[in-house]
Design a protein around this motif. Structure first.
Motif, PDB file in Angstrom:
ATOM      1  N   HIS A  19      49.368  38.350  26.596  1.00  0.00           N
ATOM      2  CA  HIS A  19      51.259  36.879  26.428  1.00  0.00           C
ATOM      3  C   HIS A  19      52.476  37.550  27.550  1.00  0.00           C
ATOM      4  CE1 HIS A  19      54.297  35.464  23.665  1.00  0.00           C
ATOM      5  NE2 HIS A  19      55.025  36.295  23.924  1.00  0.00           N
ATOM      6  N   ILE A  20      53.113  38.652  28.037  1.00  0.00           N
ATOM      7  CA  ILE A  20      53.677  39.117  28.486  1.00  0.00           C
ATOM      8  C   ILE A  20      53.843  38.251  30.413  1.00  0.00           C
ATOM      9  CG2 ILE A  20      54.875  40.398  30.016  1.00  0.00           C
ATOM     10  CD1 ILE A  20      54.100  42.690  28.213  1.00  0.00           C
ATOM     11  N   ASP A  21      52.018  38.323  30.746  1.00  0.00           N
ATOM     12  CA  ASP A  21      51.941  37.440  31.899  1.00  0.00           C
ATOM     13  C   ASP A  21      52.039  36.036  31.879  1.00  0.00           C
ATOM     14  OD1 ASP A  21      50.895  39.740  32.695  1.00  0.00           O
ATOM     15  OD2 ASP A  21      48.681  39.212  32.999  1.00  0.00           O
ATOM     16  N   ARG A  22      51.626  35.325  30.069  1.00  0.00           N
ATOM     17  CA  ARG A  22      51.932  34.005  30.406  1.00  0.00           C
ATOM     18  C   ARG A  22      53.170  33.812  29.432  1.00  0.00           C
ATOM     19  NH1 ARG A  22      48.728  34.053  25.945  1.00  0.00           N
ATOM     20  NH2 ARG A  22      46.807  33.277  27.202  1.00  0.00           N
ATOM     21  N   PHE A 275      44.192  30.558  41.771  1.00  0.00           N
ATOM     22  CA  PHE A 275      45.377  31.996  42.295  1.00  0.00           C
ATOM     23  C   PHE A 275      46.696  32.219  41.563  1.00  0.00           C
ATOM     24  CE2 PHE A 275      43.173  29.422  45.266  1.00  0.00           C
ATOM     25  CZ  PHE A 275      42.721  30.384  46.685  1.00  0.00           C
ATOM     26  N   PHE A 276      46.954  33.370  41.555  1.00  0.00           N
ATOM     27  CA  PHE A 276      47.819  34.366  41.145  1.00  0.00           C
ATOM     28  C   PHE A 276      49.030  33.954  42.250  1.00  0.00           C
ATOM     29  CE2 PHE A 276      51.290  37.540  41.114  1.00  0.00           C
ATOM     30  CZ  PHE A 276      51.791  36.948  39.711  1.00  0.00           C
ATOM     31  N   PRO A 277      50.382  33.886  41.561  1.00  0.00           N
ATOM     32  CA  PRO A 277      51.043  33.235  40.619  1.00  0.00           C
ATOM     33  C   PRO A 277      50.992  31.594  40.075  1.00  0.00           C
ATOM     34  CG  PRO A 277      53.080  33.327  42.635  1.00  0.00           C
ATOM     35  CD  PRO A 277      51.189  33.262  43.218  1.00  0.00           C
ATOM     36  N   GLU A 278      50.126  31.430  40.798  1.00  0.00           N
ATOM     37  CA  GLU A 278      49.843  29.436  40.067  1.00  0.00           C
ATOM     38  C   GLU A 278      49.432  29.807  38.442  1.00  0.00           C
ATOM     39  OE1 GLU A 278      48.807  30.375  43.203  1.00  0.00           O
ATOM     40  OE2 GLU A 278      50.163  28.968  44.466  1.00  0.00           O
ATOM     41  N   VAL A 279      48.245  30.088  38.422  1.00  0.00           N
ATOM     42  CA  VAL A 279      48.308  30.971  37.297  1.00  0.00           C
ATOM     43  C   VAL A 279      48.809  32.582  37.011  1.00  0.00           C
ATOM     44  CG1 VAL A 279      46.291  29.109  36.942  1.00  0.00           C
ATOM     45  CG2 VAL A 279      45.797  31.586  37.894  1.00  0.00           C
ATOM     46  N   PRO A 280      48.698  32.342  35.456  1.00  0.00           N
ATOM     47  CA  PRO A 280      48.718  33.967  34.994  1.00  0.00           C
ATOM     48  C   PRO A 280      47.876  35.394  35.267  1.00  0.00           C
ATOM     49  CG  PRO A 280      49.200  32.673  32.935  1.00  0.00           C
ATOM     50  CD  PRO A 280      48.887  32.046  33.906  1.00  0.00           C
ATOM     51  N   GLU A 281      48.559  36.358  35.839  1.00  0.00           N
ATOM     52  CA  GLU A 281      47.012  36.998  36.289  1.00  0.00           C
ATOM     53  C   GLU A 281      45.559  37.354  35.747  1.00  0.00           C
ATOM     54  OE1 GLU A 281      47.722  40.511  38.940  1.00  0.00           O
ATOM     55  OE2 GLU A 281      49.536  40.801  38.106  1.00  0.00           O
ATOM     56  N   HIS A 282      45.868  37.550  34.347  1.00  0.00           N
ATOM     57  CA  HIS A 282      44.293  37.390  33.694  1.00  0.00           C
ATOM     58  C   HIS A 282      43.423  35.790  33.187  1.00  0.00           C
ATOM     59  CE1 HIS A 282      47.312  35.602  30.507  1.00  0.00           C
ATOM     60  NE2 HIS A 282      46.421  34.792  29.759  1.00  0.00           N
ATOM     61  N   GLU A 283      44.563  35.023  33.738  1.00  0.00           N
ATOM     62  CA  GLU A 283      43.807  33.279  34.326  1.00  0.00           C
ATOM     63  C   GLU A 283      42.973  33.203  35.677  1.00  0.00           C
ATOM     64  OE1 GLU A 283      46.381  30.696  32.406  1.00  0.00           O
ATOM     65  OE2 GLU A 283      46.302  31.641  30.678  1.00  0.00           O
ATOM     66  N   THR A 284      43.188  34.325  35.928  1.00  0.00           N
ATOM     67  CA  THR A 284      42.721  33.836  37.426  1.00  0.00           C
ATOM     68  C   THR A 284      41.190  33.875  37.223  1.00  0.00           C
ATOM     69  OG1 THR A 284      43.570  36.687  38.575  1.00  0.00           O
ATOM     70  CG2 THR A 284      45.164  34.832  39.278  1.00  0.00           C
ATOM     71  N   VAL A 285      40.048  33.148  38.022  1.00  0.00           N
ATOM     72  CA  VAL A 285      39.163  32.958  38.575  1.00  0.00           C
ATOM     73  C   VAL A 285      38.458  33.448  39.562  1.00  0.00           C
ATOM     74  CG1 VAL A 285      37.590  31.991  37.436  1.00  0.00           C
ATOM     75  CG2 VAL A 285      39.182  31.403  36.149  1.00  0.00           C
ATOM     76  N   VAL A 286      37.420  34.538  39.843  1.00  0.00           N
ATOM     77  CA  VAL A 286      36.464  34.451  40.893  1.00  0.00           C
ATOM     78  C   VAL A 286      35.053  34.324  41.064  1.00  0.00           C
ATOM     79  CG1 VAL A 286      36.019  36.531  42.644  1.00  0.00           C
ATOM     80  CG2 VAL A 286      38.137  35.471  42.258  1.00  0.00           C
ATOM     81  N   GLU A 287      33.940  33.730  41.447  1.00  0.00           N
ATOM     82  CA  GLU A 287      32.869  33.458  41.837  1.00  0.00           C
ATOM     83  C   GLU A 287      32.474  34.699  42.804  1.00  0.00           C
ATOM     84  OE1 GLU A 287      30.724  30.598  39.344  1.00  0.00           O
ATOM     85  OE2 GLU A 287      31.277  29.725  40.997  1.00  0.00           O
TER      86      GLU A 287
END
Length: 293
Positions: A19-22, A275-287
C-alpha cells in the motif's frame, strides 16, 4: 496454529508495504496505514517498528526519497521542483535540505554526478526492512522451459565494484536514449558474469544489454553482441527485482538438480519487463533465464 497465525500476520504487514509503495503520492498517516493491516492504530506503530526496525514515518520518508533519487538520476524529463512535490515536500528548498542531509549532495548535484556509495548506505535500513518479509518462495511450478530465439544486443559492460553500478546504469540509459532504443520497443537484459557479491568487489561483472538489430557503432563502453538462442529454464519474479540472487539460487540449487536438466555454457541472465519507479517496487517484473543444453 501458531505458524498459520504468523503467516497471516506477515501477509498483513506485506499488504501495508504494498500500500505504501502504491500510494507514495498520498497522505500516509498512521491511522490510514494501520487500517490497511486491520490493526489497532494504538498498537500498530510498535508492531511496525518491531517487525521492520523502522517507524512508519521513517519508512515512508525513505521510500519517497528513494523514488525521488531514481527520478533524479535516471529521468531528466522531470524537474527538481516536480520531484520535490511528488516526494511530499511543499517547497524545493525543504526537499533540497532533506536530500543533502541524507546524501551529502544537493538534488542538482546528485542528478549530475551521484555519489552511489553514500546512496547505498542511506537506503540500507529500507532494504533491510523490505527483505524481512518480501522474499518469495519458489516452487517447480513457477519454472517453465522455453525455446528462446537468439537476440542481437548492444552491450554496455560493467566491470568492478557493484557500488559503482549506478553510474554505469546512468551512462547506459543516456546512451540508449540517444540511440532511440526505448524500453517499450527494445527489450532490456542483464547478463551476470560473476557472483552478485564476489569475494573481491573488483571482480563483479555484469553486461547491461538492449535488444536491437540496428548497426552499433562500437566505442569504449558499447559493443554489438548476441544473447544466444536455445532452451532455457525461465522463472518469473514479481517485486523485489533489484536482488535476483534468491531466484537464481533456487534455479541452481533446487530446480536444476531435481529437473534432470544440464546447464548450457552461457551465464544466467534476465529480461526486465517493468521498471521502478515507473511502477511501484512490488509490481516490477523480471524473467530470469537459465540456459539449458
Amino acid at each position: 496454529m501458531m505458524k498459520a497465525a504468523l503467516r497471516t500476520y506477515h501477509a498483513r504487514m506485506r499488504r501495508v508495504l504494498d500500500h505504501i509503495d502504491r500510494h507514495l503520492d498520498r497522505d500516509l498517516d498512521l491511522e490510514s496505514v494501520s487500517g490497511i493491516a486491520a490493526f489497532s492504530k494504538f498498537h500498530f506503530h510498535r508492531q511496525f517498528v518491531a517487525t521492520f526496525g523502522l517507524s512508519v514515518h521513517r519508512y515512508v520518508q525513505l521510500a519517497r526519497m528513494k523514488r525521488a533519487s531514481y527520478r533524479l538520476a535516471y529521468s531528466d524529463a522531470q524537474s527538481v521542483t516536480d520531484i520535490a512535490m511528488d516526494a511530499g515536500y511543499e517547497a524545493p528548498d525543504a526537499f533540497a535540505r532533506a536530500f543533502r542531509q541524507r546524501f551529502g549532495q544537493s538534488p542538482s548535484s546528485f542528478r549530475k554526478s551521484p555519489d552511489w556509495e553514500t546512496w547505498l548506505a542511506a537506503f540500507g535500513p529500507l532494504e533491510n526492512a523490505r527483505n524481512k518479509l518480501m522474499q518469495t518462495t519458489f516452487t517447480a511450478m513457477d519454472v517453465t522451459i522455453r525455446d528462446v530465439p537468439p537476440t542481437p544486443v548492444a552491450i554496455f559492460e560493467h566491470r568492478g565494484d557493484p557500488a559503482t553500478l549506478g553510474a554505469t546504469i546512468q551512462r547506459f540509459i543516456a546512451w540508449r536514449k540517444a540511440a532511440g532504443l526505448h524500453p517499450k520497443t527494445n527489450p532490456t537484459f542483464n547478463v551476470w558474469r560473476s557472483e552478485r557479491c564476489p569475494e573481491q568487489p573488483a571482480d563483479y561483472s555484469v553486461d547491461l544489454c538492449v535488444g536491437t538489430d540496428q548497426p552499433i557503432e562500437p566505442n569504449s563502453e558499447v559493443k554489438a553482441g548476441e544473447i544466444p538462442g536455445g532452451r532455457c529454464a525461465v522463472l518469473r519474479v514479481v517485486g523485489n527485482t533489484h536482488n535476483l540472487e534468491p531466484a537464481a539460487l533456487y534455479l541452481y540449487r533446487d530446480w536444476l538438480p531435481a529437473s534432470g536438466e544440464e546447464a548450457r555454457d552461457f551465464p544466467i541472465y534476465c529480461q526486465r519487463l517493468s521498471f521502478f519507479p515507473e511502477v511501484p517496487e512490488h509490481e516490477t517484473v523480471v524473467e530470469l533465464f537459465l540456459p539449458l543444453k
